[in-house]
Design a protein around this motif. Structure first.
Motif, short mmCIF file in Angstrom:
data_model
loop_
_atom_site.label_atom_id
_atom_site.label_comp_id
_atom_site.label_asym_id
_atom_site.label_seq_id
_atom_site.Cartn_x
_atom_site.Cartn_y
_atom_site.Cartn_z
N VAL A 185 -8.42 14.74 6.23
CA VAL A 185 -8.54 13.68 4.79
C VAL A 185 -7.22 13.56 4.41
O VAL A 185 -6.80 13.02 4.04
CB VAL A 185 -9.46 14.10 3.63
CG1 VAL A 185 -9.86 12.88 2.44
CG2 VAL A 185 -10.95 13.52 4.02
N MET A 186 -6.88 14.73 4.24
CA MET A 186 -5.20 14.85 4.08
C MET A 186 -4.43 14.62 4.44
O MET A 186 -3.69 13.81 3.88
CB MET A 186 -5.17 16.32 3.01
CG MET A 186 -3.87 16.78 2.41
SD MET A 186 -3.45 18.44 2.38
CE MET A 186 -4.54 18.63 1.03
N ARG A 240 -4.74 12.16 7.15
CA ARG A 240 -4.83 10.50 6.68
C ARG A 240 -4.21 9.87 5.47
O ARG A 240 -3.65 9.16 5.27
CB ARG A 240 -6.16 10.63 6.55
CG ARG A 240 -6.68 8.86 7.08
CD ARG A 240 -5.65 7.70 7.68
NE ARG A 240 -5.50 6.65 8.00
CZ ARG A 240 -4.71 5.59 9.03
NH1 ARG A 240 -3.63 6.37 9.19
NH2 ARG A 240 -4.60 4.53 8.28
N VAL A 241 -4.44 11.15 4.36
CA VAL A 241 -3.96 10.80 3.03
C VAL A 241 -2.54 10.61 3.15
O VAL A 241 -1.88 9.51 2.55
CB VAL A 241 -4.38 11.38 1.91
CG1 VAL A 241 -3.18 11.01 0.46
CG2 VAL A 241 -5.40 11.12 1.12
N LEU A 262 -0.95 7.44 5.54
CA LEU A 262 -1.32 6.08 4.89
C LEU A 262 0.01 6.44 3.62
O LEU A 262 0.69 5.10 3.32
CB LEU A 262 -2.12 6.35 3.99
CG LEU A 262 -3.49 6.41 4.62
CD1 LEU A 262 -4.67 6.32 3.62
CD2 LEU A 262 -3.70 4.46 5.67
N ALA A 263 1.09 7.35 3.36
CA ALA A 263 1.69 7.71 1.64
C ALA A 263 2.87 7.42 2.75
O ALA A 263 3.72 6.49 1.97
CB ALA A 263 1.07 8.97 1.45
N GLN A 314 5.21 5.39 0.31
CA GLN A 314 4.77 5.85 -0.92
C GLN A 314 5.12 7.16 -1.70
O GLN A 314 5.77 7.60 -2.76
CB GLN A 314 2.96 6.05 -1.59
CG GLN A 314 2.47 3.69 -1.26
CD GLN A 314 2.79 3.81 -2.29
OE1 GLN A 314 3.16 3.48 -3.22
NE2 GLN A 314 3.46 2.24 -2.00
N HIS A 315 5.59 7.82 -0.77
CA HIS A 315 5.60 9.35 -0.87
C HIS A 315 7.07 9.03 -1.54
O HIS A 315 7.67 9.77 -2.38
CB HIS A 315 6.41 10.43 0.65
CG HIS A 315 6.67 9.62 1.46
ND1 HIS A 315 6.76 8.10 1.80
CD2 HIS A 315 8.16 10.52 2.19
CE1 HIS A 315 7.47 8.39 2.72
NE2 HIS A 315 7.72 9.52 3.18
#
Length: 425
Positions: free
Chosen positions: A185-186, A188-189, A192-193, A198-199
């Motif tokens: 999950v992390m 994938r986050v 995506l970021a 977004q990062h």
């Protein structure tokens, strides 16, 4: 040969039971009347007749009619009780074997009625999905059902225990979070970021915020430098050194924050990409993230937060449910309407629902038909012998009286035929 008393049961309506008892009594009187008539004819022939003319034929006919009528009276009566109250073997069959009859009846229903081959076509013929679709798709039906569901939800608040539900929500949420693998999950986050840049936006805001924090607390840092500086260093040297360092840090932060192509930004981007790959491929990195997740979930503040999820959720649900114009009511109404329309107009969907219904029915029949027919077996077992006999006689006794009537008639015919053949031989 008297009619049975009315069974003491709540299963039969009193008026219906009275009608059945009256019909049974009439048939018994009719069957007994035939037997009495045969007996009267036999007595008349024996007293007034002789061996000439039709007398012997009539006498033989009446005699055989009595034998047939009495034999069938005995047979019918032996099903329900001891004839004349005498404990003759193999009589009172139903009272003696009621439990076996109940079990056999249950097996009969299970083997001949509760089978997919029998129930399946009836289920398909009922067109259950289509009828449900028609019902749900009727104008105004969806809004009405949405209102009923909302009222049911609000009414449930009177029987629900907040403490129990809060504990259940906490346990469920914690179990789901612990079961959820954190590393993928992390990863994938992070992916995506990075893909959405977004990062870098977050990094820029963070650097600008850090610069403002340093500027707002300049005097605090200046005092800390003065406190750490040796006594022999002049104050003006501390001042110039601090200003130089502070300005360099601020300039560096602003440069990194404002330059998308800065080397540190590129390095930050690459490190995030590499870490996302490590989370997917490196067991140690994944285990570290799982350990952090468990530590977070074990923290009292987090557990309190999970436990407090129910109250705001409950308030939001009940508030929305009570408001006819709420988004919740509109969504529920729309889902009901769309479901009904789809079931009514989509043959493929109805076929899938029929297949699911047949599969569920097959599972129920395969695993629970014994429990279903067990109602018959257990109910008969709870009845006492006399009550069972009365119930069954009341249901089928009227038709059984035709056996007695037929026995009298057939006996007379057979008796006449045998006597006639004997006279001619």
């Amino acid at each position: 040969m008297s009619a049975p008393a009315m069974p003491q049961t709540n299963d039969l309506d009193a008026d219906s039971a009275a009608v059945k008892i009256a019909a049974l009594r009439r048939m018994k009187l009719l069957a007994a009347g035939g037997l009495v008539l045969a007996a009267i004819v036999f007595v008349v022939c024996s007293v007034l007749g002789d061996d000439h003319g039709a007398w012997p034929y009539v006498k033989a006919t009446s005699e055989a009619a009595m034998v047939g009528g009495l034999a069938d009276w005995f047979a019918v009566t032996a099903l329900f009780r001891h004839p004349l109250g005498l404990p003759i073997p193999h009589t009172a069959i139903i009272p003696r074997k009621k439990d076996q009859i109940g079990a056999s009846l249950g097996d009969f229903v299970s083997e001949n009625f509760l089978t997919p081959e029998v129930v399946g076509p009836r289920v398909l013929a009922a067109q259950i999905p289509f009828r449900i679709g028609q019902f749900l798709a009727e104008p105004g039906r969806a809004d009405k059902l949405a209102g009923e569901l909302s009222a049911l939800l609000v009414a449930a608040d009177t029987v629900l225990s907040d403490a129990d539900i809060r504990a259940a929500v906490e346990t469920f949420a914690e179990a789901q979070l612990r079961r959820l693998p954190a590393a993928p999950v992390m990863a994938r986050v992070l992916e995506l970021a990075v893909e959405g840049n977004q990062h870098q936006i977050l990094l820029g805001h963070g650097l600008h915020g850090l610069g403002r924090f340093l500027a707002d607390n300049r005097d605090v840092f200046r005092q800390r430098v003065a406190d750490e500086s040796p006594d022999w260093v002049p104050e003006w040297v501390d001042e110039r050194l601090f200003n130089k360092l502070f300005t360099s840090v601020q300039t560096f932060l602003a440069d990194v924050a404002d330059n998308p192509d800065h080397a540190l930004r590129l390095q930050f981007d690459q490190q995030l990409r590499d870490y996302a790959v490590r989370l997917r491929t490196d067991p140690q990195a994944a285990a570290a993230v799982e350990g952090w997740k468990d530590e977070v979930l074990d923290h009292p503040a987090v557990r309190n937060a999970l436990a407090s999820l129910w109250l705001p959720l409950k308030q939001a649900l009940f508030t929305a449910a009570a408001d006819p114009d709420s988004e919740l009511r509109r969504v529920v109404s729309s889902v009901i309407r769309q479901t009904g329309t789809a079931l009514r107009d989509d043959p493929a969907l109805r076929a899938k629902c029929d297949a699911w219904t047949l599969a569920m029915m097959g599972h129920v029949l395969a695993h629970y038909s014994g429990e279903i027919t067990g109602v018959i077996t257990h109910t008969v077992q709870r009845w006492d012998a006399e009550s069972t006999s009365r119930r069954l006689e009341l249901q089928v006794g009227r038709d059984l009286q035709f056996i007695r009537i037929n026995g009298t008639v057939v006996g007379s015919i057979v008796g006449l035929a045998i006597y006639s053949i004997g006279r001619f031989l």
